[in-house]
Scaffold this motif. Sequence first.
Motif, PDB file in Angstrom:
ATOM      1  N   UNK A  88      39.289  40.353  31.863  1.00  0.00           N
ATOM      2  CA  UNK A  88      39.464  38.972  32.323  1.00  0.00           C
ATOM      3  C   UNK A  88      40.671  38.341  31.647  1.00  0.00           C
ATOM      4  N   UNK A  89      41.582  37.819  32.457  1.00  0.00           N
ATOM      5  CA  UNK A  89      42.772  37.146  31.930  1.00  0.00           C
ATOM      6  C   UNK A  89      43.322  36.231  33.019  1.00  0.00           C
ATOM      7  N   UNK A  90      42.789  35.013  33.087  1.00  0.00           N
ATOM      8  CA  UNK A  90      43.186  34.097  34.148  1.00  0.00           C
ATOM      9  C   UNK A  90      43.099  32.648  33.693  1.00  0.00           C
ATOM     10  N   UNK A  91      44.061  31.817  34.096  1.00  0.00           N
ATOM     11  CA  UNK A  91      43.954  30.378  33.830  1.00  0.00           C
ATOM     12  C   UNK A  91      42.977  29.698  34.772  1.00  0.00           C
ATOM     13  N   UNK A  92      42.393  30.469  35.694  1.00  0.00           N
ATOM     14  CA  UNK A  92      41.423  29.941  36.648  1.00  0.00           C
ATOM     15  C   UNK A  92      41.651  30.524  38.023  1.00  0.00           C
ATOM     16  N   UNK A  93      40.651  30.394  38.875  1.00  0.00           N
ATOM     17  CA  UNK A  93      40.828  30.809  40.267  1.00  0.00           C
ATOM     18  C   UNK A  93      41.860  29.901  40.926  1.00  0.00           C
ATOM     19  N   UNK A  94      42.560  30.426  41.927  1.00  0.00           N
ATOM     20  CA  UNK A  94      43.605  29.638  42.587  1.00  0.00           C
ATOM     21  C   UNK A  94      42.992  28.399  43.240  1.00  0.00           C
ATOM     22  N   UNK A  95      43.507  27.179  42.919  1.00  0.00           N
ATOM     23  CA  UNK A  95      42.893  25.949  43.415  1.00  0.00           C
ATOM     24  C   UNK A  95      43.508  25.398  44.706  1.00  0.00           C
ATOM     25  N   UNK A  96      44.306  26.192  45.392  1.00  0.00           N
ATOM     26  CA  UNK A  96      44.981  25.695  46.590  1.00  0.00           C
ATOM     27  C   UNK A  96      44.034  25.404  47.744  1.00  0.00           C
ATOM     28  N   UNK A  97      44.500  24.566  48.660  1.00  0.00           N
ATOM     29  CA  UNK A  97      43.680  24.170  49.809  1.00  0.00           C
ATOM     30  C   UNK A  97      43.282  25.381  50.650  1.00  0.00           C
ATOM     31  N   UNK A  98      44.230  26.321  50.834  1.00  0.00           N
ATOM     32  CA  UNK A  98      43.927  27.481  51.663  1.00  0.00           C
ATOM     33  C   UNK A  98      42.841  28.350  51.029  1.00  0.00           C
ATOM     34  N   UNK A  99      42.813  28.381  49.694  1.00  0.00           N
ATOM     35  CA  UNK A  99      41.766  29.147  49.006  1.00  0.00           C
ATOM     36  C   UNK A  99      40.401  28.498  49.230  1.00  0.00           C
ATOM     37  N   UNK A 100      40.361  27.176  49.174  1.00  0.00           N
ATOM     38  CA  UNK A 100      39.100  26.472  49.415  1.00  0.00           C
ATOM     39  C   UNK A 100      38.655  26.644  50.868  1.00  0.00           C
ATOM     40  N   UNK A 101      39.605  26.666  51.780  1.00  0.00           N
ATOM     41  CA  UNK A 101      39.271  26.844  53.196  1.00  0.00           C
ATOM     42  C   UNK A 101      38.664  28.227  53.453  1.00  0.00           C
ATOM     43  N   UNK A 102      39.087  29.218  52.684  1.00  0.00           N
ATOM     44  CA  UNK A 102      38.564  30.574  52.865  1.00  0.00           C
ATOM     45  C   UNK A 102      37.335  30.842  51.997  1.00  0.00           C
ATOM     46  N   UNK A 103      36.846  29.821  51.291  1.00  0.00           N
ATOM     47  CA  UNK A 103      35.572  29.953  50.579  1.00  0.00           C
ATOM     48  C   UNK A 103      35.688  30.425  49.146  1.00  0.00           C
ATOM     49  N   UNK A 104      36.540  29.772  48.368  1.00  0.00           N
ATOM     50  CA  UNK A 104      36.725  30.166  46.972  1.00  0.00           C
ATOM     51  C   UNK A 104      35.423  30.057  46.172  1.00  0.00           C
ATOM     52  N   UNK A 105      34.763  28.916  46.305  1.00  0.00           N
ATOM     53  CA  UNK A 105      33.515  28.704  45.561  1.00  0.00           C
ATOM     54  C   UNK A 105      32.432  29.703  45.948  1.00  0.00           C
ATOM     55  N   UNK A 106      32.313  29.972  47.236  1.00  0.00           N
ATOM     56  CA  UNK A 106      31.301  30.921  47.710  1.00  0.00           C
ATOM     57  C   UNK A 106      31.589  32.322  47.202  1.00  0.00           C
ATOM     58  N   UNK A 107      32.877  32.703  47.191  1.00  0.00           N
ATOM     59  CA  UNK A 107      33.250  34.048  46.750  1.00  0.00           C
ATOM     60  C   UNK A 107      32.893  34.260  45.280  1.00  0.00           C
ATOM     61  N   UNK A 108      33.165  33.257  44.452  1.00  0.00           N
ATOM     62  CA  UNK A 108      32.844  33.370  43.025  1.00  0.00           C
ATOM     63  C   UNK A 108      31.331  33.376  42.819  1.00  0.00           C
ATOM     64  N   UNK A 109      30.638  32.475  43.517  1.00  0.00           N
ATOM     65  CA  UNK A 109      29.177  32.414  43.390  1.00  0.00           C
ATOM     66  C   UNK A 109      28.537  33.723  43.844  1.00  0.00           C
ATOM     67  N   UNK A 110      29.046  34.303  44.914  1.00  0.00           N
ATOM     68  CA  UNK A 110      28.519  35.574  45.423  1.00  0.00           C
ATOM     69  C   UNK A 110      28.704  36.677  44.383  1.00  0.00           C
ATOM     70  N   UNK A 111      29.872  36.695  43.736  1.00  0.00           N
ATOM     71  CA  UNK A 111      30.112  37.713  42.710  1.00  0.00           C
ATOM     72  C   UNK A 111      29.141  37.573  41.549  1.00  0.00           C
ATOM     73  N   UNK A 112      28.902  36.351  41.106  1.00  0.00           N
ATOM     74  CA  UNK A 112      27.957  36.123  40.005  1.00  0.00           C
ATOM     75  C   UNK A 112      26.572  36.621  40.394  1.00  0.00           C
ATOM     76  N   UNK A 113      26.165  36.293  41.603  1.00  0.00           N
ATOM     77  CA  UNK A 113      24.838  36.697  42.098  1.00  0.00           C
ATOM     78  C   UNK A 113      24.718  38.217  42.187  1.00  0.00           C
ATOM     79  N   UNK A 114      25.766  38.859  42.692  1.00  0.00           N
ATOM     80  CA  UNK A 114      25.719  40.307  42.884  1.00  0.00           C
ATOM     81  C   UNK A 114      25.896  41.069  41.572  1.00  0.00           C
ATOM     82  N   UNK A 115      26.739  40.559  40.691  1.00  0.00           N
ATOM     83  CA  UNK A 115      26.996  41.267  39.429  1.00  0.00           C
ATOM     84  C   UNK A 115      25.752  41.341  38.556  1.00  0.00           C
ATOM     85  N   UNK A 116      24.971  40.298  38.587  1.00  0.00           N
ATOM     86  CA  UNK A 116      23.786  40.298  37.724  1.00  0.00           C
ATOM     87  C   UNK A 116      22.745  41.298  38.211  1.00  0.00           C
TER      88      UNK A 116
END
Length: 326
Positions: free
Chosen positions: A163-191
């Motif tokens: 892990x080496x990131x200042x954060x997930x990309x906060x651009x509008x296009x990222x939010x339109x493609x489901x940035x929050x859902x993608x991260x939440x899905x990874x947390x759910x699946x990784x556990x």
Amino acid sequence: MPEYPNRQFLNFEQPIKDLYEQIEQTKKLADKNAKVDYTQTIIQLQDSIVEKRREITENLTPWQRVQLSRHPDRPYTLKYINKMCTNFIELHGDRNVKDDKAMVGGFAQLAGETVMFIGQQKGVNTKMRQLRNFGMANPEGYRKALRLMRLAEKFNKPVITLIDTPGAFPGMEAEERGQGEAIARNIYEMIRLKVPVICVIIGEGASGGALGIGVGDKVLMLENSWYTVISPENCSSILWRSWDMKETAAEQLKLTSDNMFEFGLVDGVVPEPIGGAHWNYDEAALILKNYLVPIIKELKQIDPAERVKQRIEKFSKMGFWEELPE
């Protein structure tokens, strides 16, 4: 790795730069006057550099550790993979939108063990930083990471995330493609992954951008990395309406590796070469490798169902709270 004068120095590393300049001046004197042997003088200066590196890193403030985690000469994900492993085969794409260059991953051989490496990758120069989006992944980056985790699970191979990131990309296009859902899905699946999962913060570990690949059986931090919900600059801009208080914010956020270990949010702190990982890539990679190999062997001895249960319990217990009587 770069040698002086190509090496870049942070403000608090200025005494080290001064010593390097003294070595350069001494070498010039040696070239002009062959009758005088300056070898011992150069050796003494080189020893002074090592001692100064040790002295500086023993007295770093939280903000200085943040600066060190962002050092332009610091090794990134692909550097660690190439130094620790053999036969790395990078895999691309999320099979939906595109291949996010800020997130890299693939199978590699680590001490004879096939593992899946996944991590954010920052660029080593201006052009590459733009290509890698400064290590800030889009939704397709996190979906690529999840695809690779499932692939590792299919072939029963351990997963290691860097892990080496200042954060997930906060651009509008990222939010339109489901940035929050993608991260939440990874947390759910990784556990729930049935294979061993080890997460290592090697530099910056900010917000959901880090959590998107940060759920594992063991979570480690390199000595000069940081891990928190928000960067000191953004915290300062929210609380004080200015970036000028970023040093105070870094202090109050308790974001350093020793703080995170004390809070029980990470399982261990991996030491770095004297002065930081940017001084010796080979040593930094070897130290990390020597931590990872025994952990993989330990986790493989645990039944998958039990491993998942322990992972869920571990993250469920995180945090501090107080229940008031009714």
